[in-house]
Design an enzyme around this catalytic site. Structure first.
Site, mmCIF file in Angstrom:
data_model
loop_
_atom_site.group_PDB
_atom_site.id
_atom_site.type_symbol
_atom_site.label_atom_id
_atom_site.label_comp_id
_atom_site.label_asym_id
_atom_site.label_seq_id
_atom_site.Cartn_x
_atom_site.Cartn_y
_atom_site.Cartn_z
ATOM 1 N N SER A 104 0.829 -1.217 0.000
ATOM 2 C CA SER A 104 0.000 0.000 0.000
ATOM 3 C C SER A 104 0.859 1.260 0.000
ATOM 4 C CB SER A 104 -0.958 -0.021 1.199
ATOM 5 O OG SER A 104 -1.818 -1.129 1.121
ATOM 6 N N ASP A 249 -2.414 5.924 -4.057
ATOM 7 C CA ASP A 249 -1.269 5.209 -3.504
ATOM 8 C C ASP A 249 -0.865 4.117 -4.493
ATOM 9 O OD1 ASP A 249 -3.468 3.598 -3.090
ATOM 10 O OD2 ASP A 249 -2.866 2.945 -1.098
ATOM 11 N N ASP A 251 -1.172 0.912 -4.768
ATOM 12 C CA ASP A 251 -2.090 -0.167 -5.149
ATOM 13 C C ASP A 251 -3.486 0.348 -5.513
ATOM 14 O OD1 ASP A 251 -2.568 0.404 -2.412
ATOM 15 O OD2 ASP A 251 -3.503 -1.548 -2.121
ATOM 16 N N ASP A 253 -5.988 1.994 -4.039
ATOM 17 C CA ASP A 253 -7.219 1.899 -3.242
ATOM 18 C C ASP A 253 -7.461 3.161 -2.425
ATOM 19 O OD1 ASP A 253 -5.287 1.516 -1.285
ATOM 20 O OD2 ASP A 253 -6.187 -0.302 -0.452
#
Length: 461
Positions: A104, A249, A251, A253
């Site tokens: 993340s 970010d 990833d 999400d």
């Protein structure tokens, strides 16, 4: 260097000694434990995996894939992907589970395995505990040579995810297209560079300007989308005379926006603005974690709904959303959860809904932001010494502030009239987070500083 084993997965820094960092041995053990439980539950043999753009991603992926194959599980590898895309793909492929390889917002030396159930949602605390125990005992048996799993790659889910956003009933592509938006996107050298530009084009954005677009995992700045890390995006928005900036970010999400003058929309207000738009079309309840701004509660009530707080952590937000039948929810870190799409934070649907809301408002993004209250959250953290008894420290602080309303459901939250502070140990880093909210920045900072001094005092050797 660190290795953090939690009920939601395993996260650590690459390299170093097994058991102290995220070494190949730790990756194999944890994957084998998860895969063994999947086989025992017997909901099928297919596992979907995907990874963000980290330097270590290919290495970690190879270890995960071959461990799963060695157990006799079948792997569908999405390759470079996003967390929400893997979450959509698991039920879409009728898979038994999924593993997302991403740390993340953590810096580039970190990586992690995020574990999903057959619904494409993070595994429960009980399931996570079982995985940890099995990994510790090395309680797994690998398949014989004639029962090894199969391996397939798929690149179809990028378009499927974009289609799901574009076709979502509350995403107004016609209104967005009419506005002829010009947008700058900071994809932080990760997979947002693959997903966000085609999404924006499909939504009718006329110009997409990318920065930090090379997917090499060598993040151009701290990858957490906070104001102090987005100076480059802010400058590019102003220089390009763009309508807004978007940052995610690694990833994809978490989501935040930059106003047309380079100022910050505020990551806490990503959820507030999206929820307000959703509630205007579809009245109902909302949920966010208790470290998020109280502005969501106020917007929800103004729209005739009821607001419910949850403990921090996506799985806790999702469980509360299900319990109260929320129509929208998420976290103040820019995480948007749209339950009738999927129960996971998803920056792509967040972009679609935010641009729809913006397209229906008069004026620019800064004017759009001005319709919401201007609370300030001071976000701080203290690194922990090894061996600190965090519950004992929080108990001492609770005693000190016993004359104020407190909530101990998740760490310690203390209310001071219209202000609050929330202290909790992180699930993903060896730290205590201290969040304080007030109508005034100086007040929020002072509350946070006061509590940080309390932590230092009560944790002194």
């Amino acid at each position: 260097m660190a290795l953090i084993k939690s009920i939601s997965g395993i996260r650590g820094t690459i390299g170093g000694k097994p058991g102290e960092n995220l070494s190949p041995l730790d990756i194999v053990k944890f994957t084998a434990a998860y895969g063994s439980i999947i086989l025992r539950v017997n909901k099928g043999k297919k596992i979907v995996i995907g990874r963000d753009g980290r330097v270590s991603g290919e290495m970690v992926s190879a270890l995960v894939v071959n461990t799963l194959l060695g157990l006799g599980l079948d792997v569908l590898d999405l390759g470079l992907s996003t967390t929400p895309t893997v979450e959509l793909a698991v039920p879409g492929e009728k898979a038994a589970g999924g593993i997302i390889l991403t740390a993340s917002h953590n810096p580039q030396e970190w990586n992690a395995l995020k574990l999903l159930n057959s619904s494409g949602e993070f595994i429960s605390a009980e399931e996570g505990k079982a995985v940890l125990e099995k990994a510790q005992k090395e309680d797994f048996v690998f398949a014989s040579v004639d029962k090894l799993g199969t391996y397939l790659q798929s690149d179809s889910w990028l378009q499927k995810h974009i289609d799901a956003v574009v076709n979502y009933p509350l995403v107004d592509v016609a209104a967005i297209r009419q506005k002829k938006f010009r947008v700058v996107v900071d994809t932080i050298n990760s997979t947002g560079a693959l997903f966000i530009p085609p999404l924006l084009k499909a939504l009718g954005v006329v110009e997409v300007i990318l920065i930090n677009e090379e997917i090499n995992g060598r993040f151009a700045h701290n990858p957490e989308p906070l104001p102090e890390n987005l100076a480059g995006l802010s400058a590019k928005v102003q220089k390009s005379k763009a309508d807004l900036g978007i940052a995610t970010d690694p990833d994809v999400d978490r989501l935040c926006f930059v106003n047309e003058d380079g100022s910050m929309f505020g990551e806490e207000y990503t959820l507030v603005a999206v929820a307000d738009y959703v509630l205007s079309q579809r009245p109902g309840n909302t949920v966010s974690n208790m470290s998020s701004t109280k502005a969501l509660k106020e917007v929800t009530i103004s729209r005739g709904g009821e607001y419910f707080p949850s403990a921090v952590g996506e799985v806790n937000v999702v469980n509360t959303m299900k319990a109260v039948n929320a129509v929208i929810g998420g976290e103040g870190n820019g995480g948007i959860i749209v339950p009738d799409l999927h129960y996971g934070r998803d920056a792509l649907i967040g972009i679609g809904l935010f641009l729809s809301a913006l397209a229906h408002s008069k004026g620019g993004v800064k004017s759009f932001r001005s319709r919401y209250p201007d609370y300030f959250i001071s976000k701080n953290k203290i690194e922990l010494r090894t061996g600190i008894d965090v519950p004992a420290v929080l108990e001492k602080i609770k005693t000190k502030y016993k004359n104020h309303p407190v909530n101990t459901e998740d760490g310690l939250k203390i209310e001071f009239d219209s202000d609050w502070v929330h202290l909790r140990s992180s699930n993903t880093e060896p730290i205590i987070r201290i969040y304080a909210e007030s109508s005034f920045e100086t007040t929020a900072n002072n509350i946070a500083l006061r509590l940080m001094q309390d932590i230092k005092e009560f944790s002194a050797p």
